[in-house]
Structures are given as C-alpha cells and as structure tokens.
Design a protein around this motif. Structure first.
Motif, PDB file in Angstrom:
ATOM      1  N   SER A   1       1.106   9.137  15.134  1.00 42.93           N
ATOM      2  CA  SER A   1       0.328   9.524  14.253  1.00 42.93           C
ATOM      3  C   SER A   1       0.034   9.284  12.239  1.00 42.93           C
ATOM      4  O   SER A   1       1.446   9.023  11.841  1.00 42.93           O
ATOM      5  CB  SER A   1       0.013  10.955  13.360  1.00 42.93           C
ATOM      6  N   GLU A   2      -0.568   9.096  11.759  1.00 45.45           N
ATOM      7  CA  GLU A   2      -1.430   8.102  10.283  1.00 45.45           C
ATOM      8  C   GLU A   2       0.292   9.463   9.357  1.00 45.45           C
ATOM      9  O   GLU A   2       1.015   9.100   8.340  1.00 45.45           O
ATOM     10  CB  GLU A   2      -1.859   8.198   9.473  1.00 45.45           C
ATOM     11  N   ARG A   3       0.142  10.480   9.647  1.00 49.12           N
ATOM     12  CA  ARG A   3       1.181  11.516   8.502  1.00 49.12           C
ATOM     13  C   ARG A   3       2.449  10.999   9.334  1.00 49.12           C
ATOM     14  O   ARG A   3       3.230  11.218   7.984  1.00 49.12           O
ATOM     15  CB  ARG A   3       0.644  13.442   8.967  1.00 49.12           C
ATOM     16  N   THR A   4       3.012  10.889  10.104  1.00 51.21           N
ATOM     17  CA  THR A   4       4.469  10.583  10.494  1.00 51.21           C
ATOM     18  C   THR A   4       4.488   9.425  10.021  1.00 51.21           C
ATOM     19  O   THR A   4       5.769   9.666   9.354  1.00 51.21           O
ATOM     20  CB  THR A   4       4.375  10.550  12.394  1.00 51.21           C
ATOM     21  N   ILE A   5       3.989   8.693   9.916  1.00 54.02           N
ATOM     22  CA  ILE A   5       3.924   7.337   9.582  1.00 54.02           C
ATOM     23  C   ILE A   5       4.662   7.740   7.910  1.00 54.02           C
ATOM     24  O   ILE A   5       5.317   6.488   7.033  1.00 54.02           O
ATOM     25  CB  ILE A   5       3.362   5.979   9.875  1.00 54.02           C
ATOM     26  N   GLY A   6       3.718   8.112   7.782  1.00 53.82           N
ATOM     27  CA  GLY A   6       3.981   8.798   6.214  1.00 53.82           C
ATOM     28  C   GLY A   6       5.753   9.214   5.887  1.00 53.82           C
ATOM     29  O   GLY A   6       6.118   8.487   4.585  1.00 53.82           O
ATOM     30  N   VAL A   7       5.773  10.143   7.065  1.00 57.61           N
ATOM     31  CA  VAL A   7       7.320  10.662   6.744  1.00 57.61           C
ATOM     32  C   VAL A   7       8.454  10.001   6.827  1.00 57.61           C
ATOM     33  O   VAL A   7       9.150   9.931   5.968  1.00 57.61           O
ATOM     34  CB  VAL A   7       7.452  11.914   7.781  1.00 57.61           C
ATOM     35  N   HIS A   8       7.687   8.900   8.128  1.00 56.39           N
ATOM     36  CA  HIS A   8       8.565   7.441   7.563  1.00 56.39           C
ATOM     37  C   HIS A   8       9.286   7.134   6.970  1.00 56.39           C
ATOM     38  O   HIS A   8      10.273   6.145   6.531  1.00 56.39           O
ATOM     39  CB  HIS A   8       8.594   6.754   9.358  1.00 56.39           C
ATOM     40  N   VAL A   9       7.975   6.617   6.137  1.00 58.87           N
ATOM     41  CA  VAL A   9       8.130   5.523   4.932  1.00 58.87           C
ATOM     42  C   VAL A   9       8.778   6.034   3.463  1.00 58.87           C
ATOM     43  O   VAL A   9       9.398   5.358   3.356  1.00 58.87           O
ATOM     44  CB  VAL A   9       6.681   5.198   4.739  1.00 58.87           C
ATOM     45  N   SER A  10       8.971   7.462   3.607  1.00 60.92           N
ATOM     46  CA  SER A  10       9.091   7.983   2.736  1.00 60.92           C
ATOM     47  C   SER A  10      10.974   8.354   2.649  1.00 60.92           C
ATOM     48  O   SER A  10      11.075   7.728   1.641  1.00 60.92           O
ATOM     49  CB  SER A  10       8.522   9.528   2.251  1.00 60.92           C
ATOM     50  N   HIS A  11      11.450   7.820   4.092  1.00 60.21           N
ATOM     51  CA  HIS A  11      12.824   8.345   4.604  1.00 60.21           C
ATOM     52  C   HIS A  11      13.046   6.913   4.021  1.00 60.21           C
ATOM     53  O   HIS A  11      14.302   6.610   3.630  1.00 60.21           O
ATOM     54  CB  HIS A  11      12.372   8.795   6.098  1.00 60.21           C
ATOM     55  N   ILE A  12      12.580   6.131   4.295  1.00 62.53           N
ATOM     56  CA  ILE A  12      12.914   4.655   4.586  1.00 62.53           C
ATOM     57  C   ILE A  12      13.634   3.916   3.061  1.00 62.53           C
ATOM     58  O   ILE A  12      14.272   3.603   2.258  1.00 62.53           O
ATOM     59  CB  ILE A  12      11.688   3.423   4.922  1.00 62.53           C
ATOM     60  N   PHE A  13      12.183   4.216   1.975  1.00 63.47           N
ATOM     61  CA  PHE A  13      11.755   4.493   0.364  1.00 63.47           C
ATOM     62  C   PHE A  13      13.675   5.242   0.535  1.00 63.47           C
ATOM     63  O   PHE A  13      14.053   4.966  -0.908  1.00 63.47           O
ATOM     64  CB  PHE A  13      10.855   4.607  -0.067  1.00 63.47           C
ATOM     65  N   ASP A  14      13.448   6.129   0.177  1.00 62.79           N
ATOM     66  CA  ASP A  14      14.688   7.087   0.639  1.00 62.79           C
ATOM     67  C   ASP A  14      16.242   6.473   0.005  1.00 62.79           C
ATOM     68  O   ASP A  14      16.911   6.033  -0.591  1.00 62.79           O
ATOM     69  CB  ASP A  14      14.785   8.441   0.330  1.00 62.79           C
ATOM     70  N   LYS A  15      16.539   5.904   1.308  1.00 64.33           N
ATOM     71  CA  LYS A  15      17.592   5.340   2.253  1.00 64.33           C
ATOM     72  C   LYS A  15      17.495   4.308   1.438  1.00 64.33           C
ATOM     73  O   LYS A  15      18.971   3.992   1.116  1.00 64.33           O
ATOM     74  CB  LYS A  15      17.381   4.959   3.817  1.00 64.33           C
ATOM     75  N   LEU A  16      16.901   3.459   1.375  1.00 67.55           N
ATOM     76  CA  LEU A  16      16.952   1.708   0.260  1.00 67.55           C
ATOM     77  C   LEU A  16      16.806   1.940  -0.965  1.00 67.55           C
ATOM     78  O   LEU A  16      17.241   0.554  -1.571  1.00 67.55           O
ATOM     79  CB  LEU A  16      15.407   1.076   0.566  1.00 67.55           C
ATOM     80  N   GLN A  17      16.082   3.477  -1.888  1.00 68.01           N
ATOM     81  CA  GLN A  17      16.676   3.112  -3.279  1.00 68.01           C
ATOM     82  C   GLN A  17      15.336   2.515  -3.288  1.00 68.01           C
ATOM     83  O   GLN A  17      15.491   2.151  -4.475  1.00 68.01           O
ATOM     84  CB  GLN A  17      17.698   3.233  -3.860  1.00 68.01           C
ATOM     85  N   VAL A  18      14.506   3.034  -3.215  1.00 71.13           N
ATOM     86  CA  VAL A  18      13.162   1.358  -3.581  1.00 71.13           C
ATOM     87  C   VAL A  18      12.201   2.777  -3.356  1.00 71.13           C
ATOM     88  O   VAL A  18      11.681   4.094  -3.210  1.00 71.13           O
ATOM     89  CB  VAL A  18      12.828   0.290  -2.476  1.00 71.13           C
ATOM     90  N   ARG A  19      10.853   1.918  -4.585  1.00 74.73           N
ATOM     91  CA  ARG A  19      10.077   2.578  -5.066  1.00 74.73           C
ATOM     92  C   ARG A  19       8.701   2.266  -4.488  1.00 74.73           C
ATOM     93  O   ARG A  19       7.477   3.104  -4.681  1.00 74.73           O
ATOM     94  CB  ARG A  19      10.135   2.817  -6.098  1.00 74.73           C
ATOM     95  N   THR A  20       8.613   1.057  -3.792  1.00 75.03           N
ATOM     96  CA  THR A  20       7.445   0.577  -3.307  1.00 75.03           C
ATOM     97  C   THR A  20       7.557  -0.271  -1.972  1.00 75.03           C
ATOM     98  O   THR A  20       8.716  -0.529  -2.105  1.00 75.03           O
ATOM     99  CB  THR A  20       6.977  -0.349  -4.854  1.00 75.03           C
ATOM    100  N   ARG A  21       6.421  -0.324  -1.675  1.00 72.85           N
ATOM    101  CA  ARG A  21       6.348  -0.905  -0.310  1.00 72.85           C
ATOM    102  C   ARG A  21       6.719  -2.040  -0.411  1.00 72.85           C
ATOM    103  O   ARG A  21       7.251  -3.109   0.447  1.00 72.85           O
ATOM    104  CB  ARG A  21       4.745  -0.592   0.479  1.00 72.85           C
ATOM    105  N   VAL A  22       6.380  -3.096  -1.642  1.00 75.72           N
ATOM    106  CA  VAL A  22       6.871  -4.396  -1.645  1.00 75.72           C
ATOM    107  C   VAL A  22       8.283  -4.623  -1.682  1.00 75.72           C
ATOM    108  O   VAL A  22       9.171  -5.784  -1.343  1.00 75.72           O
ATOM    109  CB  VAL A  22       5.916  -5.004  -3.822  1.00 75.72           C
ATOM    110  N   GLN A  23       9.034  -3.698  -2.972  1.00 73.02           N
ATOM    111  CA  GLN A  23      10.572  -3.868  -2.919  1.00 73.02           C
ATOM    112  C   GLN A  23      10.909  -3.460  -1.544  1.00 73.02           C
ATOM    113  O   GLN A  23      12.000  -3.957  -1.411  1.00 73.02           O
ATOM    114  CB  GLN A  23      11.327  -2.769  -3.286  1.00 73.02           C
TER     115      GLN A  23
END
Length: 966
Positions: free
Chosen positions: A933-955
């Motif tokens: 689901s699109e919502r689950t992908i959003g959860v994954h992306v948020s988690h990725i940002f947190d682990k990589l310590q970034v704030r944008t998709r470009v980063q």
C-alpha cells in the motif's frame, strides 16, 4: 448489419479519452495490470466511449477484445469473454493462423471444462494462460459493456485477471450503468474491492456542460441553434448526450409537440416508424441482446428484403444499432418505455416465437435464453428442461451463483407445471448444493429443510451430514456439531457416511480449537474409515485432527509422525484437496503450537508450491503462504514476510480463503504502524468470519486490541479483549494467553496515559484468566507450555505496571522471548524493563543499554510505533541511542558519523524502497512495483529518512547512489 448513421461527433470527452488511454496502456509497466471502470447514467455515452477508446488502443498496437454482458438475471457464465473471443476469432485473417489457433484453444478449454467446486481456480488459471498465448507479447485490453449485468463467474474472472498474469500486460475497460448499482447489487462490492488496487480507476462519466450541449446539438442540427432552442435543449436534456441528440434531431426534422419526458420522446419516435420497423423495435426490446439477424427473421417471419428495410429504418431513426453480432436498442430506456405498450397476449406471443426459433436452431442450445422466453411465454413445462440445462451448464463452468439462480427458477417452474414429486426432490438437492457452493448458506439450509420435508428426500444420515456442512460453512459451528452427532446416531447411517461424519466433525472441532474432542472423534473416524474402501479423504481429515490434537496435548513427536503419515497417504492417493489439507495442518502445527518456526515456514512454502502444481493456487496456496507469513513475522523476517504476502495477494483470494492472509498482513501492518491498512484488513476479516471459530475470532480481536493501543484508544482495546474472553471455548491456551496479555497491557497503558480510567474489574478478571491458562497449560505438551510461559511472563510484568513496574519481571520476560527467538516481544520487554529502571532512578547505564538493544531490533524490523516509543523514552531520559566503536575496540554512545556502509542500518525491504526512490518513483509507483500500500511505503520512507539522518528524497537518493558506486 453495422450502423451507418452514427455520425454525431464525440463532444466534451477528448481529455477523458486520453486519460483512459494513458491509464490502460501508457502508464502500465510490463507485467502489470490496470483497469478503468466508466460509470454514469443511461445515455451519457459510455458505449460510444468504449468504441472510441478501443479504436485508439488498437492504433497503439494493443490487442483489444470486446464483449457485452447479457441483460437478464439468468446470464450465462463467462458470456462476455466467450463473446469477445468469438468476435475476435471471426475477424482474424488467414495469415493469423497462430493467433486463431490460440483463440480456439481457449474456447475449447471452456467447452471441455467439467463441473465441480474444486475446479474453478483451475479454470481461471487456464484462462490466464490462454490469454497469454493469444496476446503474443502485446498489451491485452478486455473491453466489457453493460457490466451492471455481469454474471458472478465473470466478476470472479475480473478479480483474478486484475491480480496480474506474470509478464502479460492486461488492462480492463468496462462501462457500468450507475443507476443500476443500487442496494445490494453485487457489482458494488466488487468495485469497492477493486478501488483498493493501485492500478484501478473508477471514473464517473458526467453529463455534458452547457457549452458542450450546445456544440453537440448544433452538430446534429447542422447549424447553430437560436438562443431559445438552445436553452430548451439544455433544460430538457440535463446534458445527457443521448437525449441531446434526440431533441436536436426533432429540431432538425421539424417535429414539434413532443412532451418533455423521455417516455413520450421514445414513444413518438417508435410511432413514427413504418409498420414493419415498429415490429422490429418491439421484437428487439423483448429479446435478449444482441438479437441476431437470423433469430429476428424467425420471430417476425418477414421476407428478407422487408426485414432488412425495416431494420434499416429503425437504425436510421436512432432506435436500433446494428452490428455484426446482431441488433441492440440504441438505449435500453426504449425497452422500459415499450414494456407497457404491448398487450399481454402480444408479449407472450413474441416470447413464444423466440423460444420456438431457438429450439429449432441447429448447433448449441441457448438454454438460458430458452428458459427465459418459455417462462415469459407462459409455458413452464417447456421452460423447465431449459432451466435445468442452463443450471448444469453453469455448474460445468463453475458458475455456481448462476447455477443457483437457474435451479431456483427450475423449482418455481416445476411447481407451475405440476412436475412429479421425485423431480422436485432432485431439483431441491441440486439447488441446495449450488447455493452452498456460491455462499448462499441461509438459502442452502432453507432448501435442505424443504427437501427433508418432501417424501423421498433421502436417508436421514446423509441429510444430517449435508446440513452440518452447510451450517459449518455459515459459521454456525455449535449447530453443525449437533448435526454431525445426529448423523452418527442415525439408524440408516452407512459405514461410509459414518466415517465421513466422524472425520468432518473432527475437522470442525480442530478449527474450533477443541483439540481433545477433535482427537477423540478423529480416532473414531480412523477406525470407521479402516472398514471402508476408498476412504482416503476421511483418513487424511481424521489423521490431521488426531495428529494436531496429540501434538498439542500429549506427545509432539507422535503427533507430528501421524500428520506426516497423513501427508504421505494423501500424496500416494494423489487427490489434490487431500494433499493440500495435509500440508496445511502440518504447517499450522509447526508454526503454531509447537513453535518450530523455521521448519514450519519451509513446510508451508513447499506445500504452497506443491498445491500450485495441483491447480489449487487461488485457495490452498494462499492459506499456506499465510502460514509462512506468520512464521516469518515471529522470527523477525518482516521484509521477507511482506514478499510472501504480495505473492499470495496476486491470486486475489476471497471469502474464507482470505481470512488467514488478511490476518497475516494485518500483523505486519500493526507492527509497521500502518493504521489504515490494518483497520481495513480487520474490518474485512470481521465481515467474512461473522461468528466463525475461536481460532480466527480470538486472533482478530487480539490484533484489534493491539492496533487500538497504538492509536491510544485503550477503551476500545479493552472491549475487544473482553469480547474475546466471552466468546472463547477454545482449548488453545496459546492464542488465549496472547489475548490476556493484550488485555492487561491495555489496562497498564490506560494507567500510564491517564486518559482512560483503569477498570479494576476487568484487570481482576484478566488475572484470573491468566491463572486458569497457567493451570491448563501445565497439562499441555512441552512446546505449547513454553510459548504460553512467554505470554504469562508478559502478563505478570504488565500487572506490575498497574502499581510500580517491576524491572525484574520484565527481565524475566526478556529472557523468555530471547530463548524462543521472537525478537519483537523481546524488544518490547526491554523497553518496559528500561522504563521501570528509569522510573526507579537506578541502573541508568543498564537502562540505556536495554533501550539501545530494543532500538536496534525495532529499527531492523521496521516497527515504527515501537521505535517511536523507544525514542520518546530515551529523549525524556536523555539516553543516546547511537553507538560507535573507538580505536581501542570499546564501544561508546553519542552522536556519531555514519559508518562506511551508510546503508548498513536499513532492512532488505528498506533498501528496495530506497533504490526505487533513487529512480525518481513516487510512493504510489513504488507501492505498485512492490505490491504494498502507498501508506506502508510512506512508513518505509519515513523510517529510511530517520536512519540515514536526511530530510529529503534527494538527500536519500544521493546516499544510495554514493554507496551503489562504491
């Protein structure tokens, strides 16, 4: 005869045509499926749009198949697809022999298909392979008109096709009359389900606006309309293109005095027809569209030249449309208007002539149409055999809903024609079985009761067994159990019936979690089956129940041996359902009570492959993959579990077959924190279960409680647990102990949050139940006791949170779950142990270590809510959750740079998502690619940002590309 007067331009739809074309072809990746459903009122232009879009799609190189649904309730199963294939085959040239061979091969599949409830999934798989051969690598588009009349078999086929057919790029374009989807229309449920698919769009075709209405009217009239006339057309048409064209032609042809109602417009146009054309329109209105030219000729008995002239006049007056496959009313509203214009004798005469013509026609009999016309002709005795033939044909193609309607019609016809009592007995039996197979359980039971009341209704024992089967399928387990017992006590019960009743009763008790009773009945069934030749099914059912019971209550090794022997027996006999059943119960036992998770996952996946080979992919393979998903969830392999769920969902399971899979997916969604997805799955399961056995109801309510706690709705969690305790009659102390833990946790969370008062009565009841579970588990097999002990440790620790959380109790829970290799409850227990230590302001360093360990596991799993709670506690206590190695080999905490492998902290699934983010895909596109689901992908992306310590998709993309180059 094709219509040659359909010259009105397509107005106001150019943007929609392009949107639909892109949705079906332009935006669909290889191997993906897509669908667009056009809904709108009658006359809004849906059929015209299908034709225009079909032309555009063919110009792109797509293979387009077009079919229409029949407009009678007793529709032939899969008629639209059969019609589409026959049309396509007729249009192929001699140079396309290979394609023609593939089309005729698929048509032969339908002709050769035999009935039986087990073969429906196999037929769908054969259809998918046949379409693949026909497509020859090209995009395939199936265009269906008048989907509001679709039969159940075609609805099931659509769901199956839209699940994806490997590397076949399939799209569906269908038109639906919106006003037909009222009340409990079955297509409403299908469209609601399909809306959840990411590649499915439901577009409402609105009426034209004022400007487009004037443009269309002007095109028909041939000049711009005066302001007064344009206003009149706009007000009277409401923007409906069909009515606009009709009113504009009246203006063009100088016809005045028409009323403002469609009825008067249509009647006036029919009255203006020549005599024979008038008869043609009435005949087509009474027929089942499309009405073939030869059939119309037989009904009207006009000379050929006069018939062609009459049909041409009806087409020219815009009342009929002529095509290669026959005539249709240009708008079905004409039939509604004309329905009351004929005398009853005239109507019955028309239907009689239709029936006589169909009966006399060479080739295949049109049984459904015959039954329809003989019935309306007032000839029930002649309609009866046609209805029976239509029912048998529907069953042969697994169209049990259609078969049920035909058998029901046959019963009514039998009463009207005064057929014999023995005929009625046979009809009642067939109608009841068809109702059972298509899920009309209440109707099946009612028909069975009527059968029992009719003289010659069969032996009592067989009726009891049949009634028990229907009751069990309807979720009325207690009554089903009594019926099986009555069958066993019946004086006329044959040895085979007795073995069948005992084996099915054992199976029922097993699904209810009453393992001791199941084992007792299973032993009885095995003894009875030993005296009956050819009782493999009974042996497999009974052995599965006995093995499960023995493994749970007494000796795991002995129980496993019995179940493995059942699997060997099933494999030797080669019956697909028996093989599937044996694999299912063995995998359930290993991943459930015995907690041998790794082997259980292997057995489940191996069994899924095996049953797929046997043609049972849509049902049994789905259930086995659900078991594998649960095992992977428990050992912490959530990313792999997601892949297994995605694979199973491609089958588009429905009904009871989907329950286990939906619960398995819900566990993942609750863990990930995808609240909306979890809630949808729970609602779907609750609808399907509707009073089913405790083995499903208790896990459902446990998940509901867990989800509600993450939402902060502790009162809802409490209600779910209390309901589970009230409804439970299960021997399964494992699922009961998990429910009790959730109940005590809900009270502890209420106490901690101070948003809901603790319920002392509920807490006391839960402690009492926990003590009963502990006493009951003492007599269970060692592996079962081991799992229950883990949940009881959690229960004891949660109770301490109601006063002053005891870190030692939480430490004991950590040890229990670490020993079982269940990372999620172990991480949760570490969080609570750290919380208890910090509350006492003691052993702060130990609390920090516990939080870091819990954080590492939660991040690895992707457990967002648990991770958030760990971070919140660490923030309040000013505990750093990061660690790094120093030069001397020691580990310190604090803010650190990312390690050399910047992606080391990401899970396998998160790496997949990040790679697609780096490709520039949106969350929706990533979800389509990974079947999440699109919502689950959003959860994954948020988690990725947190682990990589970034704030944008470009980063995040830059880090992925940097590591990919390295």
């Amino acid at each position: 005869m094709a219509s040659d007067v359909d010259t009105a331009p397509l107005v106001g739809r150019a943007e929609l045509v392009q949107t639909v074309r892109s949705a079906l072809i332009g935006d669909v990746a290889q191997g993906q499926t897509a669908a667009v459903f056009l809904t709108g009122e009658s006359g809004v232009g849906k059929t015209r749009l299908l034709g225009e879009i079909g032309v555009r799609l063919r110009e792109t190189g797509a293979l387009v198949l077009t079919g229409s649904c029949l407009d009678i309730g007793d529709a032939s199963p899969l008629h639209p697809l059969l019609q589409a294939l026959r049309r396509f085959d007729a249009d192929l040239s001699s140079a396309q022999a290979r394609t023609s061979s593939a089309v005729r091969g698929l048509l032969q599949v339908f002709a050769d298909e035999t009935g039986g409830p087990e073969g429906a999934g196999t037929l769908l798989e054969r259809v998918s392979r046949g379409l693949h051969l026909i497509a020859e690598g090209r995009p395939l588009v199936l265009i269906l008109d008048d989907l509001q009349w679709v039969d159940r078999s075609t609805r099931q086929l659509l769901l199956y096709l839209l699940a994806g057919l490997g590397d076949l790029q399939l799209s569906v374009l269908a038109a639906v009359r919106a006003e037909s989807l009222q009340g409990a229309h079955p297509l409403r449920r299908v469209l609601t389900e399909l809306r959840r698919l990411r590649t499915v769009r439901v577009l409402d075709l609105s009426p034209l606006d004022r400007a487009d209405t004037e443009q269309l009217a002007a095109a028909v009239v041939g000049r711009a309309l005066p302001a007064e006339a344009a206003e009149q057309v706009w007000q009277r048409s409401g923007g409906n293109p069909f009515v606009i064209e009709e009113l504009a032609r009246d203006l063009r042809d100088g016809r005045d005095g028409l009323s403002e109602t469609l009825r008067e417009i249509f009647l006036d146009r029919v009255d203006a027809l020549p005599q024979h054309a008038h008869a043609v329109v009435h005949a087509v209105a009474a027929g089942v569209e499309p009405v073939q030219h030869w059939l119309l000729a037989e009904v009207l008995r006009l000379p050929e030249d006069e018939l062609i002239d009459a049909a041409r006049a009806a087409v020219a007056h815009r009342l009929l449309v002529g095509a290669d496959d026959g005539y249709r009313l240009r708008h079905r509203l004409v039939a509604e208007v004309l329905a009351h214009e004929l005398l009853p004798a005239e109507r019955s005469g028309l239907h009689r002539r239709y029936a006589e013509a169909l009966t006399a026609a060479p080739g295949e009999l049109h049984q459904a149409r015959l039954a329809y016309h003989w019935r309306l002709a007032g000839e029930p005795a002649r309609a009866l055999p046609a209805a029976v033939g239509a029912a048998q044909e529907a069953e042969r193609l697994h169209g049990y809903a259609e078969a049920h309607r035909h058998w029901t019609a046959a019963l009514q016809l039998a009463g009207d024609s005064g057929s014999s009592e023995m005929d009625r007995v046979e009809l009642l039996g067939n109608a009841a079985e068809a109702a059972h197979h298509c899920g009309e359980h209440a109707r099946a039971l009612a028909l069975l009761e009527e059968l029992a009341a009719v003289r010659g209704g069969g032996p009592k024992c067989s009726l009891h067994i049949r009634r028990a089967r229907y009751l069990a399928a309807a979720g009325r387990s207690a009554l089903a159990e009594k019926e099986y017992e009555r069958a066993l006590d019946a004086a006329d019960c044959s040895p085979r019936d007795r073995a069948t009743a005992a084996a099915r009763l054992a199976e029922l008790l097993l699904h209810l979690g009453r393992y001791a009773d199941a084992g007792r009945r299973a032993r009885e069934a095995l003894a009875l089956a030993a005296e009956v030749e050819g009782s493999t099914t009974e042996v497999v059912l009974a052995s599965s129940a006995l093995g499960f019971s023995d493994a749970y209550l007494e000796d795991p090794d002995a129980g496993l041996a019995v179940m493995r022997q059942a699997l060997e027996t099933a494999e030797r006999a080669g019956q697909p359902e028996d093989v599937a059943c044996a694999y299912l119960h063995l995998a359930e036992l290993l991943t459930g009570p015995l907690n041998i998770l790794e082997e259980g996952v292997v057995v489940a996946r191996r069994g899924a492959e095996r049953v797929a080979e046997l043609g049972l992919g849509r049902t049994w393979e789905t259930r086995l993959l659900a078991i594998a998903t649960n095992g992977l969830f428990r050992v912490g392999q959530w990313a792999e579990a997601e892949k297994v769920v995605a694979a199973a969902l491609r089958h588009r399971p429905s009904g009871a077959d989907a329950v286990e899979l939906l619960l398995a997916r819900c566990r993942l969604s609750v863990g990930y924190g995808d609240i909306a997805a979890a809630d949808r799955d729970l609602e779907a399961v609750a609808t399907v279960l509707a009073g089913g056995g405790a083995r499903h109801v208790i896990p459902l309510l446990t998940l509901r409680a867990g989800l509600s706690m993450w939402e902060g709705r502790h009162d809802v969690a409490r209600q779910a647990v209390q309901r589970g305790l009230t409804e439970s009659r299960s021997d399964d102390v494992t699922i009961l102990s998990a429910l009790v833990w959730h109940g005590l946790r809900a009270e502890a969370e209420a106490h901690a949050s101070r948003t809901v008062d603790v319920d002392p009565t509920a807490a006391r009841r839960l402690r009492d139940v926990a003590e009963r579970v502990a006493r009951k588990s003492a007599s269970a097999a060692r592996p079962v006791r081991s799992v229950v002990d883990g949940f009881l440790a959690l229960c004891a620790a949660e109770v301490s949170r109601l006063d002053s959380s005891d870190p030692e109790l939480w430490a004991a829970s950590v040890a229990e779950w670490d020993r079982r290799n269940h990372p999620y409850p172990a991480a949760y227990s570490r969080l609570r142990q750290a919380e208890a230590l910090l509350a006492r302001r003691s052993r702060v360093a130990t609390a920090g270590k516990l939080l870091r360990e819990a954080y590492r596991v939660a991040q690895g799993l992707g457990a967002v809510p648990l991770t958030s709670e760990i971070r919140e506690l660490a923030g309040r206590a000013r505990v750093s959750l990061e660690e790094r190695d120093t030069a001397d080999g020691t580990r310190v905490t604090g803010s650190v740079e990312l390690p050399d492998d910047e992606l080391a902290t990401l899970t396998a699934r998160e790496r997949e998502v990040l790679a697609l983010v780096a490709e520039g895909l949106t969350n929706r596109e990533i979800g389509q690619r990974l079947f999440i689901s699109e919502r689950t992908i959003g959860v994954h992306v948020s988690h990725i940002f947190d682990k990589l310590q970034v704030r944008t998709r470009v980063q995040a993309s830059a880090i992925h590309l940097r590591n990919a180059r390295g």
